[in-house]
Design an enzyme around this catalytic site. Structure first.
Site, PDB file in Angstrom:
ATOM      1  N   MET A  40      23.048  62.872  24.288  1.00 54.14           N
ATOM      2  CA  MET A  40      23.078  64.439  24.150  1.00 54.14           C
ATOM      3  C   MET A  40      21.957  64.683  23.211  1.00 54.14           C
ATOM      4  O   MET A  40      21.652  64.274  21.876  1.00 54.14           O
ATOM      5  CB  MET A  40      24.548  64.909  23.569  1.00 54.14           C
ATOM      6  CG  MET A  40      24.448  66.333  23.130  1.00 54.14           C
ATOM      7  SD  MET A  40      24.303  66.491  21.673  1.00 54.14           S
ATOM      8  CE  MET A  40      24.611  68.215  21.521  1.00 54.14           C
ATOM      9  N   LEU A  53      23.047  60.932  19.640  1.00 49.31           N
ATOM     10  CA  LEU A  53      22.937  62.493  19.587  1.00 49.31           C
ATOM     11  C   LEU A  53      21.892  62.634  18.812  1.00 49.31           C
ATOM     12  O   LEU A  53      21.666  62.412  17.451  1.00 49.31           O
ATOM     13  CB  LEU A  53      24.270  62.891  18.973  1.00 49.31           C
ATOM     14  CG  LEU A  53      25.530  62.298  19.382  1.00 49.31           C
ATOM     15  CD1 LEU A  53      26.772  62.671  18.488  1.00 49.31           C
ATOM     16  CD2 LEU A  53      25.766  62.750  20.678  1.00 49.31           C
ATOM     17  N   GLU A  54      21.009  63.639  19.366  1.00 48.86           N
ATOM     18  CA  GLU A  54      19.762  64.141  18.914  1.00 48.86           C
ATOM     19  C   GLU A  54      19.885  65.685  18.551  1.00 48.86           C
ATOM     20  O   GLU A  54      19.923  66.316  19.564  1.00 48.86           O
ATOM     21  CB  GLU A  54      18.479  63.969  19.669  1.00 48.86           C
ATOM     22  CG  GLU A  54      17.210  64.161  18.866  1.00 48.86           C
ATOM     23  CD  GLU A  54      16.492  65.462  19.177  1.00 48.86           C
ATOM     24  OE1 GLU A  54      16.597  66.165  18.249  1.00 48.86           O
ATOM     25  OE2 GLU A  54      15.932  65.513  19.911  1.00 48.86           O
ATOM     26  N   LEU A  55      20.099  65.987  17.223  1.00 49.93           N
ATOM     27  CA  LEU A  55      20.680  67.419  16.950  1.00 49.93           C
ATOM     28  C   LEU A  55      19.749  68.255  16.291  1.00 49.93           C
ATOM     29  O   LEU A  55      18.397  68.125  16.388  1.00 49.93           O
ATOM     30  CB  LEU A  55      21.869  67.226  16.173  1.00 49.93           C
ATOM     31  CG  LEU A  55      22.894  65.932  16.749  1.00 49.93           C
ATOM     32  CD1 LEU A  55      24.190  65.803  15.545  1.00 49.93           C
ATOM     33  CD2 LEU A  55      23.432  66.667  18.139  1.00 49.93           C
TER      34      LEU A  55
END
Length: 470
Positions: free
Chosen positions: A205, A228-230
């Site tokens: 995501m 998860l790259e946020l």
């Protein structure tokens, strides 16, 4: 990253953020359709995984050709759905259609070593963002598929047609393996159902830290792995000996790119107090060259924000900064309510207090937020690290030794010296988020290998080894 997308009558209302025009109504996937997509992917995955790695890479290379064939059409769709300028959209689609070197490196990362094999997770769920609705899908989908996984994609509800176009290209490239690429549409409820599906073994995501935390909690409860790259609140440090024109140009360009709707936008600028006035004047002069306009205008340098809700969020940050004592040097005005589109002017703030929301939370809009520091390395490092986020950062100084010392102490996954990391990072670099900016990481060999797990084959000492292991 507030979206403000309407769901009416079981469909996403897909709207052009520059004009308010309704583009399409895209049906939201039902629980039964989600289950069917995952079931089809799970059924197709063993045959895909049994295909040799080199053959998987060859099939996936066709995706670039398929996207290149519809380059202009897809770029214009990106602009219509999420608002970025047509030039920015063309650049994104060009990157998506040029993945030969990328796939070559992904293949190398998936090669086994000695008696250590790489084994796919099974079905991978990919939840994609709206700000780069084409290329960000491929950065997760291609490594997932190359590793032998099947894929179920949920595009952002902001840009569902862009996501559907990429999914169609993936399916066409892998037509001999029907079901190995699935597509579901909808908002966070659809994403939550997909992540929680018992036959999904891995989640990839890109998006907000709040959504990432919810996915991590859901995946962790089922012991599913995730990448998860946020979000980010990326800092730029400008020392007195820096090339101030270069630093000012980069501060503006990388705060206003995609109307500031980039996870690694420059969101905090710390400038040596000794050159503050000169730097501020250069930043204002540079920012005056930008204006919010319909992204379809070939001359546009900045498009609208994705929604009225997102615009209200950005303006609230600007107003809070001014109330806290910041000086607004440019922009900062909310367009009249009756004005068409979700436009917000390029805005430059100075003397933004460190504790202000505009220095603490993700603004995700076209704002250059500056503050002065005493010029010392300790102060620069302390200010830059005073954040819950740690995606990227940059340091500007003609003293390369000092710049390198400071860069090494910053709590960020990638740090540029006299440049913005996203612009110049080679494909081999992993893209990492420290603190609330990520969980796991993608890109680079270390990132691509997260889409599979190692398996060691151990033989009894002295026994005969096989010629090969399937």
């Amino acid at each position: 990253m507030v979206q403000g997308v309407a769901i009416e009558g079981g469909a996403i209302v897909d709207v052009n953020p520059a004009t308010g025009e309704e583009i399409a109504r895209v049906p939201v996937s039902t629980p039964e359709e989600i289950d069917a997509a995952v079931a089809a992917a799970a059924a197709a995955q063993p045959a895909w995984a049994a295909t040799p790695l080199s053959a998987r890479i060859k099939r996936l290379s066709a995706v670039s050709r398929l996207l290149a064939e519809q380059h202009e059409e897809l770029a214009r769709l990106v602009t219509r759905e999420m608002g970025k300028t047509i030039g920015e959209a063309r650049a994104e689609v060009s990157g998506a259609a040029d993945k030969a070197e990328f796939l070559c490196l992904v293949e190398q990362a998936n090669l086994g070593a000695a008696l250590v094999l790489r084994e796919p997770h099974g079905v991978v769920a990919v939840c994609a963002p709206w700000n780069f609705p084409v290329d960000e899908i491929l950065l997760l989908a291609l490594p997932a598929l190359a590793a032998g996984n099947a894929l179920v994609l949920k595009p952002s509800e902001v840009a569902p047609l862009c996501g559907a176009t990429v999914a169609a290209a993936l399916r066409d490239a892998l037509h001999a393996f029907p079901g190995v690429v699935g597509l579901v549409q909808g908002d966070g409820r659809v994403g939550a159902a997909l992540v929680a599906h018992p036959r999904v073994g891995f989640v990839g995501m890109t998006g907000s830290s709040a959504t990432g935390a919810a996915i991590a909690q859901a995946a962790g409860g089922a012991l599913k792995r995730a990448v998860l790259e946020l979000g980010g609140k990326d800092a730029m440090i400008v020392f007195a000996d820096a090339d101030l024109r270069l630093a000012a140009r980069d501060a503006v360009a990388n705060s206003l790119s995609n109307a500031g709707q980039v996870c690694c936008s420059v969101e905090r600028v710390y400038v040596d107090a000794g050159v503050r006035e000169q730097f501020e004047a250069l930043v204002v002069a540079e920012a005056r060259g930008y204006a919010a306009a319909d992204g379809m205008d070939e001359a546009a340098r900045m498009g609208p924000l994705v929604s009225r809700v997102q615009r209200a969020h950005v303006h609230a940050h600007v107003e809070a900064a001014v109330r806290a004592g910041a000086r607004c040097l440019l922009g900062g005005e909310l367009p009249a309510e009756e004005a068409r589109g979700n436009f917000y002017p390029p805005t430059v703030l100075a003397d933004v207090p460190q504790g202000c929301v505009a220095m603490r939370e993700e603004t995700f809009g076209p704002v250059v937020a500056m503050s002065a520091f005493d010029g010392g390395e300790e102060s620069a490092v302390a200010l830059a690290n005073d954040s819950e986020y740690g995606l990227s950062a940059c340091v500007y100084s003609e003293d390369i030794e000092r710049a390198a010392r400071v860069a090494a102490r910053l709590h960020a996954g990638q740090v540029g010296i006299n440049n913005w990391p996203l612009e110049n990072a080679p494909l081999q670099c992993p893209w990492v988020g420290h603190k609330k900016s990520g969980f796991g990481f993608h890109s680079g060999a270390d990132g691509w290998r997260q889409f599979s797990v190692p398996k060691s084959i151990i033989f009894n000492p002295g026994s005969e080894l096989p010629q090969s292991i399937p």
